[in-house]
Scaffold this active site. Sequence first.
Site, short mmCIF file in Angstrom:
data_model
loop_
_atom_site.label_atom_id
_atom_site.label_comp_id
_atom_site.label_asym_id
_atom_site.label_seq_id
_atom_site.Cartn_x
_atom_site.Cartn_y
_atom_site.Cartn_z
N CYS A 82 1.11 -0.58 0.09
CA CYS A 82 0.05 -0.24 0.01
C CYS A 82 1.15 1.27 -0.33
CB CYS A 82 -1.59 -0.04 1.34
SG CYS A 82 -1.97 1.04 1.18
N HIS A 197 -3.78 -5.00 -0.93
CA HIS A 197 -3.82 -5.42 0.29
C HIS A 197 -3.00 -7.08 0.76
CE1 HIS A 197 -3.30 -2.02 3.28
NE2 HIS A 197 -3.79 -1.37 2.54
N GLU A 199 -2.29 -9.16 2.86
CA GLU A 199 -2.87 -9.65 4.35
C GLU A 199 -4.70 -10.24 4.22
OE1 GLU A 199 -2.16 -5.41 4.93
OE2 GLU A 199 -1.66 -6.47 3.63
#
Length: 216
Positions: A82, A197, A199
């Site tokens: 990001c 992202h 994650e």
Amino acid sequence: MSKKIVIVDYGVGNLLSVARAFEHCGADVSLQDRASALTDTSRMVLPGVGAFGDCVDALRSRGLDQAVLEHVARGRPLMGICVGMQMLLDASEEFGSHDGLGIIPGVVEAIPRMDHAGNVLKVPHIGWSPLLPPEGRNNCWADTPLSELKTGTAAYFVHSYHARPHSEDHRLADAEYGGQRITASICREAVFGTQFHPEKSGEVGLSIVRRFLEAA
């Protein structure tokens, strides 16, 4: 044997969720906020959430920017996530002009505010969007952390700005927003970054993390 990885802790970013994703993939994760602790790591992750200027100021105030640059100069793998990815470029236009790390030539610009028909788009861009190879570069994901993905696989985004590398060779993946292409991922040699992202992108993101951990 687990792969060791250092996540740069400069007081900004989803550190715990990023750490959990790497731990899930078998990594030995260390969060470090001192430059001296970053000098001998084989793999590094630079996360980031929020405004570019705040992030890069926080990184520099701790002297961590030089540690990141030295890591890259050694040819070791680095992953930016990001705003962490955005900081890899020369500069950002978010809330004024701010210098980045200059690792990948380019600038960070606002994503489109209107579609081709002149309709106002919702900003920030939040949600799942398909990942696409840049136009004319259909085979560019081979030997990168995206190599296990199929064209059109979706990842999770939350952002209002995106990277604009000067060289198309450094643009690894796009997404579409309002019918227009925006940068989803960039790379240069051992340096790799995602606007989305990993994650927060489920098994898709974990596959990217695993491939990054396998980097030489």
